[in-house]
Motif scaffolding. Structure first.
Motif, PDB file in Angstrom:
ATOM      1  N   VAL A   8     -17.073  12.318  -7.045  1.00  0.00           N
ATOM      2  CA  VAL A   8     -17.792  13.378  -7.747  1.00  0.00           C
ATOM      3  C   VAL A   8     -17.099  14.700  -7.465  1.00  0.00           C
ATOM      4  N   TYR A   9     -16.670  15.367  -8.506  1.00  0.00           N
ATOM      5  CA  TYR A   9     -15.989  16.652  -8.383  1.00  0.00           C
ATOM      6  C   TYR A   9     -16.964  17.757  -8.784  1.00  0.00           C
ATOM      7  N   GLY A  13     -33.655  12.527  -9.800  1.00  0.00           N
ATOM      8  CA  GLY A  13     -33.857  13.495 -10.862  1.00  0.00           C
ATOM      9  C   GLY A  13     -32.543  14.127 -11.275  1.00  0.00           C
ATOM     10  N   ALA A  14     -32.687  15.056 -12.192  1.00  0.00           N
ATOM     11  CA  ALA A  14     -31.489  15.724 -12.696  1.00  0.00           C
ATOM     12  C   ALA A  14     -30.734  16.388 -11.557  1.00  0.00           C
ATOM     13  N   GLY A  15     -29.432  16.175 -11.534  1.00  0.00           N
ATOM     14  CA  GLY A  15     -28.578  16.788 -10.513  1.00  0.00           C
ATOM     15  C   GLY A  15     -28.395  15.953  -9.276  1.00  0.00           C
ATOM     16  N   ASP A  16     -29.159  14.864  -9.169  1.00  0.00           N
ATOM     17  CA  ASP A  16     -29.009  14.037  -7.969  1.00  0.00           C
ATOM     18  C   ASP A  16     -27.743  13.184  -8.069  1.00  0.00           C
ATOM     19  N   LEU A  17     -27.110  12.997  -6.894  1.00  0.00           N
ATOM     20  CA  LEU A  17     -25.920  12.143  -6.810  1.00  0.00           C
ATOM     21  C   LEU A  17     -26.370  10.722  -6.491  1.00  0.00           C
ATOM     22  N   VAL A  18     -25.991   9.797  -7.357  1.00  0.00           N
ATOM     23  CA  VAL A  18     -26.353   8.392  -7.152  1.00  0.00           C
ATOM     24  C   VAL A  18     -25.059   7.606  -6.924  1.00  0.00           C
ATOM     25  N   VAL A  19     -25.063   6.846  -5.859  1.00  0.00           N
ATOM     26  CA  VAL A  19     -23.890   6.036  -5.525  1.00  0.00           C
ATOM     27  C   VAL A  19     -24.342   4.585  -5.417  1.00  0.00           C
ATOM     28  N   ALA A  58     -10.570  -2.344  -2.528  1.00  0.00           N
ATOM     29  CA  ALA A  58     -11.779  -1.694  -2.027  1.00  0.00           C
ATOM     30  C   ALA A  58     -12.217  -0.529  -2.906  1.00  0.00           C
ATOM     31  N   MET A  59     -11.266   0.067  -3.633  1.00  0.00           N
ATOM     32  CA  MET A  59     -11.608   1.294  -4.366  1.00  0.00           C
ATOM     33  C   MET A  59     -12.638   1.058  -5.461  1.00  0.00           C
ATOM     34  N   ASP A  60     -12.688  -0.174  -5.999  1.00  0.00           N
ATOM     35  CA  ASP A  60     -13.650  -0.409  -7.093  1.00  0.00           C
ATOM     36  C   ASP A  60     -14.938  -1.029  -6.583  1.00  0.00           C
ATOM     37  N   ASP A  61     -15.175  -0.948  -5.291  1.00  0.00           N
ATOM     38  CA  ASP A  61     -16.427  -1.461  -4.734  1.00  0.00           C
ATOM     39  C   ASP A  61     -17.483  -0.368  -4.662  1.00  0.00           C
ATOM     40  N   THR A  62     -17.165   0.800  -5.131  1.00  0.00           N
ATOM     41  CA  THR A  62     -18.093   1.934  -5.098  1.00  0.00           C
ATOM     42  C   THR A  62     -18.019   2.675  -6.435  1.00  0.00           C
ATOM     43  N   ALA A  63     -19.152   3.143  -6.903  1.00  0.00           N
ATOM     44  CA  ALA A  63     -19.171   3.967  -8.117  1.00  0.00           C
ATOM     45  C   ALA A  63     -20.205   5.066  -7.932  1.00  0.00           C
ATOM     46  N   SER A  64     -19.986   6.177  -8.600  1.00  0.00           N
ATOM     47  CA  SER A  64     -20.866   7.336  -8.432  1.00  0.00           C
ATOM     48  C   SER A  64     -21.252   7.892  -9.794  1.00  0.00           C
ATOM     49  N   LEU A  65     -22.366   8.592  -9.807  1.00  0.00           N
ATOM     50  CA  LEU A  65     -22.713   9.376 -10.986  1.00  0.00           C
ATOM     51  C   LEU A  65     -23.669  10.477 -10.549  1.00  0.00           C
ATOM     52  N   VAL A  66     -23.813  11.449 -11.419  1.00  0.00           N
ATOM     53  CA  VAL A  66     -24.783  12.524 -11.197  1.00  0.00           C
ATOM     54  C   VAL A  66     -25.736  12.513 -12.376  1.00  0.00           C
ATOM     55  N   VAL A  67     -27.013  12.437 -12.071  1.00  0.00           N
ATOM     56  CA  VAL A  67     -28.014  12.359 -13.138  1.00  0.00           C
ATOM     57  C   VAL A  67     -27.946  13.632 -13.965  1.00  0.00           C
ATOM     58  N   ALA A  68     -27.842  13.408 -15.291  1.00  0.00           N
ATOM     59  CA  ALA A  68     -27.710  14.551 -16.189  1.00  0.00           C
ATOM     60  C   ALA A  68     -29.052  15.225 -16.397  1.00  0.00           C
ATOM     61  N   ILE A  98     -20.489  31.078  -8.287  1.00  0.00           N
ATOM     62  CA  ILE A  98     -21.183  30.585  -9.477  1.00  0.00           C
ATOM     63  C   ILE A  98     -20.871  29.100  -9.608  1.00  0.00           C
ATOM     64  N   ALA A  99     -21.934  28.298  -9.763  1.00  0.00           N
ATOM     65  CA  ALA A  99     -21.716  26.861  -9.889  1.00  0.00           C
ATOM     66  C   ALA A  99     -21.065  26.558 -11.227  1.00  0.00           C
ATOM     67  N   GLY A 100     -20.038  25.739 -11.192  1.00  0.00           N
ATOM     68  CA  GLY A 100     -19.372  25.303 -12.407  1.00  0.00           C
ATOM     69  C   GLY A 100     -19.782  23.887 -12.759  1.00  0.00           C
ATOM     70  N   PRO A 101     -19.008  23.233 -13.615  1.00  0.00           N
ATOM     71  CA  PRO A 101     -19.372  21.880 -14.022  1.00  0.00           C
ATOM     72  C   PRO A 101     -19.197  20.878 -12.889  1.00  0.00           C
ATOM     73  N   THR A 102     -19.985  19.826 -12.995  1.00  0.00           N
ATOM     74  CA  THR A 102     -19.837  18.686 -12.083  1.00  0.00           C
ATOM     75  C   THR A 102     -19.302  17.522 -12.904  1.00  0.00           C
ATOM     76  N   ALA A 103     -18.315  16.841 -12.375  1.00  0.00           N
ATOM     77  CA  ALA A 103     -17.696  15.748 -13.119  1.00  0.00           C
ATOM     78  C   ALA A 103     -17.521  14.553 -12.206  1.00  0.00           C
ATOM     79  N   VAL A 104     -17.639  13.381 -12.789  1.00  0.00           N
ATOM     80  CA  VAL A 104     -17.459  12.146 -12.029  1.00  0.00           C
ATOM     81  C   VAL A 104     -16.201  11.455 -12.543  1.00  0.00           C
ATOM     82  N   ARG A 105     -15.360  11.071 -11.602  1.00  0.00           N
ATOM     83  CA  ARG A 105     -14.159  10.312 -11.966  1.00  0.00           C
ATOM     84  C   ARG A 105     -14.293   8.925 -11.346  1.00  0.00           C
ATOM     85  N   SER A 106     -14.289   7.935 -12.217  1.00  0.00           N
ATOM     86  CA  SER A 106     -14.552   6.565 -11.756  1.00  0.00           C
ATOM     87  C   SER A 106     -13.273   5.731 -11.756  1.00  0.00           C
ATOM     88  N   PHE A 107     -13.329   4.660 -11.020  1.00  0.00           N
ATOM     89  CA  PHE A 107     -12.196   3.737 -10.978  1.00  0.00           C
ATOM     90  C   PHE A 107     -12.076   3.049 -12.342  1.00  0.00           C
TER      91      PHE A 107
END
Lengths: 288, 600
Positions: free
Chosen positions: B516-517, B278-284, B295-305, B528-537
């Motif tokens: 995931v930052y 759901g929204a806010g979940d971290l998916v790897v 090895a660095m490009d063998d993993t990717a992340s995102l956070v469901v918007a 206070i929670a700020g933005p969540t950002a994903v930085r990908s390879f």
């Protein structure tokens, strides 16, 4: 005071031994070349008129039919001639102080053993020979001690003629103790002269500086007695050569002494040198 | 070997007085001894009246002559020249882009840089510049090898592209009038030529080691109309043989499923998979199996918007592809032109720009652009590397029937066909505008595999991130932060705190590491929670290509900068000291022979 009471007490319990037989006009504790009145049987000889009848061996007369008289060893006293080298060379590196203490030990030891002590000084005055107080009782010790304390090393005197001059006339009549560095060109003849007595001791006094010189540089070495000079640079090879010469000298003195029936003890100058000298005498059975 | 001060050899003449001293009779010191009886063999008396004696060659004389010779040699300052890339001031530009993680290139480059730095001295200063997504000066004007080594050790390979142009500019800015400055670029080379190429007064040390690599080249979330979260994953096989790739999904760290893809040689394979998230979940998503060369490009992340949807209206000719795009784009819904947050103008007259607008081949150009002509039958030849809108999008197969030839200085072309811009980004009256110079319906863009992603990115760029939505960008892209007054900003990457910023900041740019930052603002009253950002390879870095950067080496022009002068003097002095100590010992040694045996 040359000898403290504790050392004198130790010396009282010791006595000197000789390797040969003593010839003397006085009766004493040591075996004599004369046959006499002691209990030690020595030999037989044929009876001649005038012999003591009590000495005829009647059992042999009965068995052999020959009249023989028993002979016994005479017990005579020991004259210990203590010859102390007081030439100028002994005045260097503290050698004479050590030599004086050794002379005191020997003298007291002889007196406490009932022996006759005859101290003789080699050099140290205008004459070659100076005789000290002679005696055979402990009562003489203070005179001898004062005499020893008053000595100063100086001058030069040839060792060999002096020793022969002292020992020769009384050859075989007593022990000879020579206390010297033996740094004399005729040291071999000097030892032969000392061997004329009935045993004795050569106290060979040498300083550490003589055994292992610490002098450095280009040097003109001057003999303190003769004024002779030697120029030497104390390089490693020169010091090696000197060390070999010292070793040959010490070994030569030891061998010559042994041949003459004398005990040779090297006395390196240093703390307790006299004590170590006495210990060496005990170890070599020259003193018991 | 040469001498810096050959005149010092004349001091060798001191050997003459030394030998003369040995020949002269010395003035001997008078010493009284108890007897000279035992010294007679050592007698060195010279009976001659002359003041000298025959020279005796002794070990001491030979040792002293050797010491003199060595001293004279040291004073003559012998040296030899050693070839080196270091000059009076050398800037080491170290590539920290993602491709440098392939086959240990970065480690090799760091080792080489440390090796070069061994010549660092007051005469050979060294500066270190990092060429990551953001070029930066790591350390400048270092004077010791250890300092350079520490500076290099502080670097780490990133997941983003290399800003080699920026790094070269930074290196040039470190030049000082009193010292010629040269650059040593330790890099696998940029995928496209540098703006400053050929780089003058520079050397390029190329690292081209390769290894097989299979990368996760795209990963995004696509919520369906039914509310089911679907993730799109794209896998690229950079090897020459087909591969079966197994992928595993993790939601908030827990296994959520796996898939297997068959990926042809040098090909892509994509799959859309429903995920129980759901929204806010971290998916790897991570590749399972043997590790490869990168090895660095063998993993990717995102956070469901999540969050409120933004309205999008389409005006003009319209296109079914655009309508579908708006329907599937997460966080966007179709709206009326009056209420729309984002306007898509497909052809027709140029409207008034009063909100974020996507212009598709309008009849008249927007402000800041002029048309010169229409070009036909164009294929995309360039897409800006590192551009977030194009992340995970490959437009190399894009073909358009015709396009307006736009000329502009203020708009940024991100896709070009030669000199003809196809997609530009700009701003009109404070509103973001995306300008397509071609008609989407008269191109094959809608059938490109990356079209839904690119379209969604365009809408997200125009509409901005809604509350709670996740920004995904290439590693190295700064994260915008806006802390309340007096608050500290805490940055976490994959849960671990990576920065605590006390001063007011607008962006956090240390985002070279993929992950995931999450931003948190800490105030006196709480966090206070700020933005969540994903930085990908960066998918372009996964290719791990290499090329030679054209350079103009400084050595032919100034030969002296190509060599290091190494003097022998310190070594010679050390030998002199050793020989002097030996000579002293020899002169004063006590051999075992001198231990007199006194026992008798």
């Amino acid at each position: 005071m040359l000898l403290d009471p504790e050392l004198r007490a130790r010396l009282d319990r010791l006595s000197m031994m000789t390797h040969g037989r003593v010839r003397s006009v006085y009766t004493g504790r040591h075996a004599s070349r004369h046959l006499g009145e002691s209990l030690d049987f020595a030999d037989y000889r044929e009876y001649v008129p005038g012999d003591d009848f009590r000495k005829i061996d009647h059992q042999l007369w009965a068995r052999l039919g020959q009249v023989l008289v028993r002979r016994f060893e005479a017990e005579e006293d020991l004259t210990v001639t203590v010859m102390l080298d007081a030439t100028a060379s002994m005045g260097m590196y503290g050698k004479f102080d050590s030599a004086r203490r050794i002379a005191a030990i020997i003298s007291y030891l002889a007196l406490s053993s009932g022996d006759r002590v005859a101290p003789v000084l080699i050099g140290g005055s205008d004459r070659s020979i100076v005789r000290g107080p002679i005696g055979r009782h402990r009562s003489v010790w203070p005179q001898i001690e004062r005499w020893l304390e008053g000595l100063e090393p100086r001058g030069a005197a040839p060792l060999a003629p002096v020793i022969r001059g002292v020992v020769g006339p009384t050859a075989g009549r007593g022990a000879v103790v020579v206390i010297s560095d033996l740094l004399d060109a005729e040291w071999e003849r000097a030892l032969d002269g000392a061997a004329l007595g009935v045993g004795g001791v050569i106290a060979h006094v040498l300083a550490p500086e003589e055994l292992e010189p610490t002098m450095i540089g280009d040097l003109r070495l001057v003999d303190v007695e003769t004024g002779a000079t030697v120029e030497a640079s104390t390089s490693s090879s020169v010091l090696d050569e000197y060390a070999a010469a010292v070793q040959r000298f010490v070994d030569g003195v030891a061998l010559r002494s042994k041949r003459g029936g004398l005990d040779h003890v090297v006395v390196p100058v240093g703390p307790d040198d006299a004590e170590r000298f006495l210990r060496r005498l005990v170890e070599s059975a020259a003193v018991t | 070997m040469n001498l810096l001060a050959p005149a010092a050899l004349a001091l060798g003449a001191f050997a003459v007085p030394l030998i003369v001293l040995y020949m002269l009779r010395s003035r001997r010191q008078r010493v009284e001894v108890s007897s000279v009886l035992l010294w007679e063999r050592a007698d060195q008396s010279v009976t001659s009246a002359v003041p000298w004696q025959r020279l005796e060659i002794t070990p001491l004389l030979l040792l002293q002559l050797l010491i003199l010779a060595l001293l004279v040699f040291a004073l003559a300052r012998p040296f030899f020249s050693q070839e080196s890339l270091l000059g009076p001031h050398t800037v080491l530009v170290l590539d920290t882009s993602g491709s440098m993680a392939a086959a240990g290139r970065f480690d090799l480059a760091a080792d080489r840089a440390v090796s070069l730095a061994s010549d660092t001295s007051d005469a050979n200063l060294v500066s270190v510049v990092s060429a990551g997504p953001t070029a930066r000066v790591v350390a400048s004007f270092l004077r010791t090898p250890d300092a350079v080594r520490d500076a290099i050790a502080s670097l780490a390979v990133t997941g983003g592209p290399a800003d080699l142009d920026g790094a070269v500019r930074l290196g040039r800015s470190l030049a000082t009038p009193d010292r010629p400055t040269n650059l040593v670029i330790l890099s696998d080379g940029s995928s496209s030529p540098l703006a400053t190429e050929p780089v003058v007064d520079a050397d390029h040390i190329r690292f081209s080691d390769t290894a097989d690599n299979i990368s996760i080249s795209g990963f995004s979330v696509e919520p369906s109309a039914e509310g089911v979260v679907r993730v799109f994953v794209n896998v690229t096989n950079h090897t020459g043989v087909p591969a079966d790739v197994q992928l595993r999904y993790l939601v908030n760290g827990l296994p959520s499923g796996s898939i297997e893809l068959e990926v042809g040689a040098l090909s892509d394979a994509a799959r859309t998979v429903p995920i129980d998230a759901g929204a806010g979940d971290l998916v790897v998503v991570e590749r399972v199996g043997e590790s490869d060369g990168l090895a660095m490009d063998d993993t990717a992340s995102l956070v469901v918007a999540g969050g409120a949807d933004r309205g999008v209206a389409i005006t003009g000719d319209g296109s079914p592809f655009l309508e579908v795009l708006v329907e599937i784009a997460p966080g966007f819904v179709t709206s009326t032109p009056e209420a729309a947050d984002v306007l898509i103008v497909d052809g027709g007259p140029m409207p008034e720009i009063d909100r974020p607008t996507w212009l598709i081949r309008p009849e008249t150009p927007p402000p800041g652009i002029e048309f010169s002509e229409i070009a036909t039958n164009l294929g995309a030849t360039f897409q800006a590397p590192g551009e977030p809108i194009l992340d995970s999008v490959d437009l190399s197969g894009l073909v358009v029937a015709e396009a307006q030839v736009a000329e502009t200085f203020s708009w940024l072309p991100i896709v070009r066909s030669g000199d003809v811009p196809l997609v530009l980004l700009g701003e009109v009256d404070g509103h973001r505008v995306v300008y397509f110079t071609f008609d989407v319906a008269r191109s094959n863009l809608p059938v490109q595999i990356g079209f839904p992603i690119m379209g969604t990115r365009v809408l997200e760029w125009l509409g901005g991130a809604s509350a709670g939505s996740t920004e995904t960008a290439v590693a190295g892209t700064p994260i915008q932060v806006s802390p309340p007054a007096g608050a500290n900003t805490v940055i976490r990457r994959d849960g671990e705190i990576v920065a605590e910023l006390g001063d007011p900041v607008l962006a956090f740019d240390d985002t070279g590491a993929p992950g995931v930052y999450s931003v948190e603002y800490v105030t006196d009253t709480g966090a206070i929670a700020g933005p969540t950002a994903v930085r990908s390879f960066d998918r372009n870095e996964s290719i791990a290509g290499s090329r030679d950067i054209s350079v103009v080496s400084p050595r032919p022009a100034t030969a002296s900068t190509g060599s290091i002068v190494r003097e022998w003097a310190p070594s010679v002095i050390a030998v002199v000291i050793a020989v002097m100590l030996f000579e002293w010992w020899y002169a004063h040694r006590r051999s075992g022979v001198r231990s007199i045996e006194v026992a008798s």
